[in-house]
Write a protein that holds these residues in place. Structure first.
Motif, PDB file in Angstrom:
ATOM      1  N   GLU A  57      -5.830   5.396  10.657  1.00 31.74           N
ATOM      2  CA  GLU A  57      -7.160   4.616  10.730  1.00 31.74           C
ATOM      3  C   GLU A  57      -7.855   5.209   9.627  1.00 31.74           C
ATOM      4  O   GLU A  57      -8.932   4.410   9.136  1.00 31.74           O
ATOM      5  CB  GLU A  57      -7.567   5.499  12.010  1.00 31.74           C
ATOM      6  N   LYS A  58      -7.563   6.381   8.764  1.00 29.94           N
ATOM      7  CA  LYS A  58      -8.376   6.645   7.830  1.00 29.94           C
ATOM      8  C   LYS A  58      -8.237   5.785   6.283  1.00 29.94           C
ATOM      9  O   LYS A  58      -8.986   5.414   5.741  1.00 29.94           O
ATOM     10  CB  LYS A  58      -8.066   8.291   7.522  1.00 29.94           C
ATOM     11  N   PHE A  59      -7.086   5.121   6.326  1.00 27.32           N
ATOM     12  CA  PHE A  59      -6.520   4.441   5.346  1.00 27.32           C
ATOM     13  C   PHE A  59      -6.476   3.069   5.551  1.00 27.32           C
ATOM     14  O   PHE A  59      -6.157   2.420   4.559  1.00 27.32           O
ATOM     15  CB  PHE A  59      -5.361   5.111   4.792  1.00 27.32           C
ATOM     16  N   ALA A  60      -6.834   2.753   6.752  1.00 24.62           N
ATOM     17  CA  ALA A  60      -6.705   1.144   7.211  1.00 24.62           C
ATOM     18  C   ALA A  60      -7.400   0.205   6.338  1.00 24.62           C
ATOM     19  O   ALA A  60      -8.455   0.352   6.168  1.00 24.62           O
ATOM     20  CB  ALA A  60      -6.683   0.886   8.444  1.00 24.62           C
ATOM     21  N   PHE A 193       4.199  -1.434  13.541  1.00 26.50           N
ATOM     22  CA  PHE A 193       4.559  -3.082  14.139  1.00 26.50           C
ATOM     23  C   PHE A 193       3.710  -3.782  13.167  1.00 26.50           C
ATOM     24  O   PHE A 193       2.645  -3.737  12.948  1.00 26.50           O
ATOM     25  CB  PHE A 193       4.169  -2.946  15.453  1.00 26.50           C
ATOM     26  N   SER A 194       4.378  -5.202  13.103  1.00 25.54           N
ATOM     27  CA  SER A 194       3.725  -6.185  12.408  1.00 25.54           C
ATOM     28  C   SER A 194       4.305  -7.451  12.681  1.00 25.54           C
ATOM     29  O   SER A 194       5.249  -7.364  13.162  1.00 25.54           O
ATOM     30  CB  SER A 194       3.931  -5.890  10.859  1.00 25.54           C
ATOM     31  N   ALA A 195       3.511  -8.515  12.701  1.00 21.20           N
ATOM     32  CA  ALA A 195       4.046  -9.848  12.558  1.00 21.20           C
ATOM     33  C   ALA A 195       5.252 -10.013  11.690  1.00 21.20           C
ATOM     34  O   ALA A 195       5.121  -9.448  10.675  1.00 21.20           O
ATOM     35  CB  ALA A 195       2.870 -11.034  12.222  1.00 21.20           C
ATOM     36  N   LEU A 196       6.098 -10.748  11.793  1.00 21.01           N
ATOM     37  CA  LEU A 196       7.297 -11.175  11.140  1.00 21.01           C
ATOM     38  C   LEU A 196       6.802 -11.918   9.985  1.00 21.01           C
ATOM     39  O   LEU A 196       6.365 -13.107  10.241  1.00 21.01           O
ATOM     40  CB  LEU A 196       8.434 -11.838  12.001  1.00 21.01           C
ATOM     41  N   ASN A 197       7.060 -11.699   8.993  1.00 15.58           N
ATOM     42  CA  ASN A 197       6.737 -12.526   7.636  1.00 15.58           C
ATOM     43  C   ASN A 197       7.820 -12.909   7.177  1.00 15.58           C
ATOM     44  O   ASN A 197       8.878 -12.200   6.520  1.00 15.58           O
ATOM     45  CB  ASN A 197       5.845 -11.569   6.612  1.00 15.58           C
ATOM     46  N   ILE A 309       4.964  -2.069   4.104  1.00 17.24           N
ATOM     47  CA  ILE A 309       3.592  -2.101   3.808  1.00 17.24           C
ATOM     48  C   ILE A 309       2.718  -2.877   4.702  1.00 17.24           C
ATOM     49  O   ILE A 309       1.807  -2.621   5.392  1.00 17.24           O
ATOM     50  CB  ILE A 309       3.628  -2.974   2.461  1.00 17.24           C
ATOM     51  N   GLU A 310       3.270  -4.190   5.410  1.00 21.02           N
ATOM     52  CA  GLU A 310       2.720  -4.996   6.393  1.00 21.02           C
ATOM     53  C   GLU A 310       2.585  -4.235   7.760  1.00 21.02           C
ATOM     54  O   GLU A 310       1.702  -4.609   8.340  1.00 21.02           O
ATOM     55  CB  GLU A 310       3.273  -6.322   6.393  1.00 21.02           C
ATOM     56  N   ALA A 311       3.617  -3.260   7.826  1.00 22.71           N
ATOM     57  CA  ALA A 311       3.607  -2.503   9.213  1.00 22.71           C
ATOM     58  C   ALA A 311       2.625  -1.409   9.111  1.00 22.71           C
ATOM     59  O   ALA A 311       2.383  -0.370   9.988  1.00 22.71           O
ATOM     60  CB  ALA A 311       4.858  -1.893   9.580  1.00 22.71           C
ATOM     61  N   GLY A 312       2.069  -1.063   8.110  1.00 18.79           N
ATOM     62  CA  GLY A 312       0.963  -0.025   7.796  1.00 18.79           C
ATOM     63  C   GLY A 312       1.566   1.418   7.483  1.00 18.79           C
ATOM     64  O   GLY A 312       0.860   2.301   7.754  1.00 18.79           O
ATOM     65  N   PRO A 347      -1.990  -2.608   7.403  1.00 19.69           N
ATOM     66  CA  PRO A 347      -2.018  -2.327   6.139  1.00 19.69           C
ATOM     67  C   PRO A 347      -2.774  -0.956   5.818  1.00 19.69           C
ATOM     68  O   PRO A 347      -3.928  -0.919   6.262  1.00 19.69           O
ATOM     69  CB  PRO A 347      -1.819  -3.358   5.334  1.00 19.69           C
ATOM     70  N   ILE A 348      -2.334  -0.080   4.931  1.00 17.33           N
ATOM     71  CA  ILE A 348      -3.196   1.049   4.535  1.00 17.33           C
ATOM     72  C   ILE A 348      -3.094   0.983   2.939  1.00 17.33           C
ATOM     73  O   ILE A 348      -2.501   0.518   2.413  1.00 17.33           O
ATOM     74  CB  ILE A 348      -2.768   2.240   5.082  1.00 17.33           C
ATOM     75  N   ASP A 349      -4.245   1.727   2.593  1.00 22.72           N
ATOM     76  CA  ASP A 349      -4.497   1.921   0.962  1.00 22.72           C
ATOM     77  C   ASP A 349      -4.863   3.426   0.994  1.00 22.72           C
ATOM     78  O   ASP A 349      -6.002   3.782   1.226  1.00 22.72           O
ATOM     79  CB  ASP A 349      -5.544   0.892   0.661  1.00 22.72           C
TER      80      ASP A 349
END
Length: 488
Positions: A57-60, A193-197, A309-312, A347-349
């Motif tokens: 949550e901090k880096f989202a 969890f993420s959408a399938l790309n 990456i896309e799953a955070g 995803p996070i940064d």
């Protein structure tokens, strides 16, 4: 150029309309399910997931959009039979592990754990070798081919009757919580969890690996309107209903890794791969028993780094791997494709891209010079990586050739990465500075060198350490931080 996008809608639980469950909601659903009283281990799994969610949550990234940039005019799904582990055989006449095994054997007879590391006796070298042999046993006994053995795309013999029954639980709130807890109970240290790309699903997978080019067998990975995964003479068929991805990380044993490039560092990696086998087989059967599809993904099914990456779970590093806040790049990543409804993580940064732009420590220390010191690019250096994705482009064939020559799988880049120090790097002063004051990145690299981080740990030191199950100490960084020390 554009942000990466899949070929199908995100899912019936669109991530923008149905964001990841908040930590408060996670706790309420967990308590409501009554799982804590049923299984004490569930409480520990829930606590671990709560901490991971708090950090993310901090880096989202606020809008939840993928940070990966592709050039749509150039990019296409990559053929996994072209990656270095496959094409080494075509170039050198035998699989890399044949040449690496020969070098390894010669090293051991000379009392070495690497061509440049003398440990004083055959017995000492053999002890390190034996550790790796034990750690890799489960991996070696498992399947390396899609839709075979533990990597079956359909139900194993355990509970096929239930797998064919329509789902009774369809609430994504409940399924998200339960599946994350199950993943952790089966051994995942991180789960997202993420959408399938579909961009990250390989176009082809090998059916028989490490073959000469004229004998290479492969099958196309395709999506079709079928009820369950199928395989025919030329294709591995994924149902169009499969629209979500579960991505998990297992941390490698850090102290063994830090002996890199010794053969003992291979034991850390091998243990991670062996643990993966139990994790993915168990979680796939869990999902199938609920009535949903679960396709286990090896490194020739999907590209694990962009999936993570896309799953955070983290960001892409210069060394070509996923870097997580908790464990840096010292992880194994594995994925499952499913049609189970779920909420997606963002995803996070946390400053990895900017830090890697300046740091270059992995490239500096790389003995094969396969890691680029240049900027990111859309253009691959050779056929062993993908065109059209904006990333650091490395020469993975040079890396693999060094493995074969030296008799170990090196891992120096992971061992020296400042993020491998773990949670204290992100949570402490250094992590705060690199995230908030990114002009300080060169200074932080100098401090990292000055404190001696990245220096090789001796094998004898590992044998004298106190250890625990899998050699993992989750509290290592936290304890050192509380003592006012940097983690070693």
């Amino acid at each position: 150029m554009s942000k990466s996008s899949g070929e199908t809608p995100l899912s019936n639980q669109d991530s923008k309309n149905s964001p990841a469950i908040s930590r408060r909601e996670f706790g309420k659903i967990f308590a409501g399910l009554g799982l804590a009283s049923m299984a004490p281990g569930m409480a520990e799994a829930a606590e671990a997931e709560d901490k991971a969610q708090k950090l993310r949550e901090k880096f989202a990234i606020k809008d939840g959009a993928s940070p990966i940039v592709i050039d749509e005019k150039v990019h296409k799904r990559y053929d996994s039979t072209k990656y270095a582990f496959m094409t080494y055989t075509h170039k050198h006449g035998a699989p890399f592990f044949v040449h690496m095994g020969k070098a390894k054997y010669e090293n051991l007879l000379a009392g070495k754990t690497h061509k440049d590391i003398d440990v004083g006796s055959i017995a000492a070298a053999r002890s390190a070798f034996a550790l790796n042999q034990g750690a890799t046993t489960v991996e070696m006994l498992s399947s390396f081919t899609e839709n075979t053995g533990h990597q079956s795309w359909n139900a194993l013999a355990v509970g096929e009757k239930w797998c064919k029954r329509k789902p009774d639980e369809t609430n994504p709130d409940v399924l998200t919580v339960q599946t994350k807890l199950a993943a952790r109970l089966f051994g995942a240290d991180l789960v997202g969890f993420s959408a399938l790309n579909r961009d990250w699903v390989y176009s082809h997978a090998p059916k028989k690996r490490f073959r000469p080019l004229d004998k290479l067998e492969r099958k196309e990975l395709v999506f079709k309107d079928v009820e369950y995964p199928e395989e025919n003479e030329t294709e591995l068929v994924i149902p169009n209903s499969v629209n979500n991805a579960i991505v998990m990380c297992i941390q490698n044993q850090r102290e063994m890794l830090q002996t890199a490039p010794s053969i003992m560092s291979m034991a850390s990696s091998s243990l991670g791969y062996s643990r993966q086998k139990f994790l993915i087989m168990s979680l796939c059967e869990y999902i199938r028993t609920l009535g949903y599809i679960a396709i286990p993904c090896s490194n020739t099914t999907v590209r694990q780094v962009p999936m993570g990456i896309e799953a955070g779970l983290g960001q892409a590093g210069r060394l070509g791997t996923l870097i997580t806040p908790e464990f840096g790049p010292n992880i194994k990543v594995i994925s499952i494709l499913t049609n189970m409804p779920m909420h997606h993580d963002k995803p996070i940064d946390f400053g990895v891209t900017e830090f890697c732009d300046t740091c270059k420590k992995c490239a500096r220390e790389c003995p094969s010079k396969s890691i680029t010191e240049g900027p990111r690019s859309f253009e691959a250096r050779n056929e062993n990586s993908c065109d059209g994705v904006y990333q650091w482009q490395n020469d993975y064939m040079k890396c693999l050739e060094y493995w074969a020559e030296s008799g170990s799988n090196c891992s120096i880049c992971t061992a020296v990465c400042p993020y491998t120090k773990g949670a204290a790097w992100v949570h402490g002063l250094v992590g705060f500075t690199t995230d908030k004051f990114r002009w300080m990145d060169p200074v932080m690299l100098g401090l990292d060198d000055a404190f001696g981080y990245g220096e090789r740990r001796k094998e004898a030191d590992v044998w004298n350490m106190t250890t625990s199950t899998y050699g993992i100490d989750l509290l290592h960084a936290k304890k050192n931080q509380h003592k006012g020390k940097f983690p070693l």
